[in-house]
Design a protein around this motif. Structure first.
Motif, PDB file in Angstrom:
ATOM      1  N   ILE A 159       0.837  -1.206   0.000  1.00  9.84           N
ATOM      2  CA  ILE A 159       0.000   0.000   0.000  1.00  9.84           C
ATOM      3  C   ILE A 159       0.870   1.253   0.000  1.00  9.84           C
ATOM      4  N   ARG A 160       1.897   1.266   0.850  1.00 14.13           N
ATOM      5  CA  ARG A 160       2.788   2.436   0.908  1.00 14.13           C
ATOM      6  C   ARG A 160       3.503   2.652  -0.423  1.00 14.13           C
ATOM      7  N   GLU A 161       3.950   1.568  -1.035  1.00 10.85           N
ATOM      8  CA  GLU A 161       4.678   1.692  -2.300  1.00 10.85           C
ATOM      9  C   GLU A 161       3.764   2.153  -3.432  1.00 10.85           C
ATOM     10  N   VAL A 162       2.588   1.540  -3.537  1.00 12.21           N
ATOM     11  CA  VAL A 162       1.684   1.867  -4.645  1.00 12.21           C
ATOM     12  C   VAL A 162       1.169   3.301  -4.534  1.00 12.21           C
ATOM     13  N   LEU A 163       0.860   3.731  -3.305  1.00 11.43           N
ATOM     14  CA  LEU A 163       0.362   5.098  -3.113  1.00 11.43           C
ATOM     15  C   LEU A 163       1.491   6.105  -2.919  1.00 11.43           C
ATOM     16  N   ASN A 164       2.726   5.595  -2.861  1.00 10.01           N
ATOM     17  CA  ASN A 164       3.897   6.459  -2.675  1.00 10.01           C
ATOM     18  C   ASN A 164       3.790   7.266  -1.380  1.00 10.01           C
ATOM     19  N   LEU A 165       3.427   6.568  -0.302  1.00  8.64           N
ATOM     20  CA  LEU A 165       3.274   7.215   1.000  1.00  8.64           C
ATOM     21  C   LEU A 165       4.630   7.390   1.670  1.00  8.64           C
ATOM     22  N   THR A 166       4.803   8.514   2.324  1.00  8.40           N
ATOM     23  CA  THR A 166       5.985   8.696   3.160  1.00  8.40           C
ATOM     24  C   THR A 166       5.701   8.087   4.528  1.00  8.40           C
ATOM     25  N   ALA A 167       6.732   7.954   5.330  1.00  7.90           N
ATOM     26  CA  ALA A 167       6.571   7.379   6.669  1.00  7.90           C
ATOM     27  C   ALA A 167       5.673   8.246   7.543  1.00  7.90           C
ATOM     28  N   LYS A 168       5.592   9.540   7.232  1.00  6.79           N
ATOM     29  CA  LYS A 168       4.799  10.459   8.051  1.00  6.79           C
ATOM     30  C   LYS A 168       3.325  10.487   7.657  1.00  6.79           C
ATOM     31  N   GLU A 169       3.000   9.945   6.489  1.00  6.01           N
ATOM     32  CA  GLU A 169       1.604   9.972   6.043  1.00  6.01           C
ATOM     33  C   GLU A 169       0.845   8.815   6.687  1.00  6.01           C
ATOM     34  N   PRO A 170      -0.264   9.109   7.382  1.00  6.19           N
ATOM     35  CA  PRO A 170      -0.958   8.086   8.174  1.00  6.19           C
ATOM     36  C   PRO A 170      -1.511   6.939   7.329  1.00  6.19           C
ATOM     37  N   LEU A 171      -1.230   5.724   7.787  1.00  4.71           N
ATOM     38  CA  LEU A 171      -1.784   4.507   7.198  1.00  4.71           C
ATOM     39  C   LEU A 171      -2.209   3.619   8.355  1.00  4.71           C
ATOM     40  N   VAL A 172      -3.506   3.330   8.439  1.00  2.00           N
ATOM     41  CA  VAL A 172      -4.061   2.618   9.590  1.00  2.00           C
ATOM     42  C   VAL A 172      -4.813   1.376   9.127  1.00  2.00           C
ATOM     43  N   PHE A 173      -4.447   0.215   9.676  1.00  2.00           N
ATOM     44  CA  PHE A 173      -5.262  -0.981   9.470  1.00  2.00           C
ATOM     45  C   PHE A 173      -6.579  -0.766  10.210  1.00  2.00           C
ATOM     46  N   PHE A 174      -7.691  -1.038   9.535  1.00  2.00           N
ATOM     47  CA  PHE A 174      -8.994  -0.772  10.151  1.00  2.00           C
ATOM     48  C   PHE A 174      -9.937  -1.949   9.931  1.00  2.00           C
ATOM     49  N   SER A 175     -10.643  -2.313  10.994  1.00  2.00           N
ATOM     50  CA  SER A 175     -11.668  -3.355  10.895  1.00  2.00           C
ATOM     51  C   SER A 175     -12.958  -2.862  11.529  1.00  2.00           C
ATOM     52  N   ALA A 176     -14.009  -2.809  10.733  1.00  2.00           N
ATOM     53  CA  ALA A 176     -15.319  -2.435  11.268  1.00  2.00           C
ATOM     54  C   ALA A 176     -15.880  -3.545  12.147  1.00  2.00           C
ATOM     55  N   GLU A 177     -15.364  -4.758  11.978  1.00  2.00           N
ATOM     56  CA  GLU A 177     -15.846  -5.898  12.759  1.00  2.00           C
ATOM     57  C   GLU A 177     -15.259  -5.908  14.166  1.00  2.00           C
TER      58      GLU A 177
END
Length: 198
Positions: A159-177
């Protein structure tokens, strides 16, 4: 940030129908059926505040929800749903783009992607567009309960590579369950709307 109450305010198709006032807003964006309504319901701990459907493309208007009387969560129509006419898809795109480009209340966007798959071309385009517009964005990798612990590091990497996210850009695993990621996402939203730690 503690959520005490949440309520549906209105649906809108054009600027004139947006709620009045200067209450800060955070929008939820993502492809059809990625789990925007489920994420919204889990964030506010209400099972059916936002309608959930297994049929993609059911959210066809911009839906506004008031949270704690202090900020709004905004559920945007999903993109990438093929089983509607090109004209209707174009209409949704214009509706979403108009909101994102003109809404002064907007403080940030949560972009939802499916944690089980690499982000789509449309996900990449949306994230790049948000950055180009200078709109703060965080990525929620949804359906985290459906991906094994052993595959999580690889999923985050992709996900970080494809979206070209930096380490500072928030990426959160999320489960509605399971509510995984709820507190982290509320923390991000709280910072955007000036309610961090409340």
């Amino acid at each position: 940030m503690k959520i005490k109450n949440a309520e549906f305010i209105t649906s809108a198709a054009k600027t004139a129908d947006y709620p009045a006032g200067n209450i800060p807003e955070v929008a939820l964006a993502g492809r059809s059926n990625v789990g925007k309504s489920s994420l919204l319901n889990r964030l506010v701990n209400r099972k059916s505040l936002a309608r959930i459907s297994s049929t993609p493309g059911r959210t066809r208007l911009i839906n506004f929800f008031l949270v704690n009387g202090l900020f709004r969560l905004v559920d945007l129509p999903g993109y990438g749903y093929a089983k509607v006419s090109a004209r209707e898809r174009q209409g949704w795109r214009r509706m979403v783009e108009e909101y994102l480009k003109t809404r002064e209340n907007l403080k940030g966007v949560v972009l939802l992607v499916d944690s089980r798959h690499p982000p789509t071309v449309l996900d990449v385009q949306m994230y790049e567009w948000l950055k180009y517009q200078g709109i703060p964005a965080a990525v929620a990798a949804t359906k985290a309960d459906k991906i094994s612990r052993s595959k999580r590091a690889q999923s985050l990497k992709v996900i970080r590579e494809v979206l070209n996210l930096t380490a500072k850009e928030p990426l959160v695993f999320f489960s509605a369950e399971t509510s995984e990621g709820r507190e982290e996402m509320l923390e991000v939203i709280g910072r955007w709307v000036g309610l961090s730690g409340r």
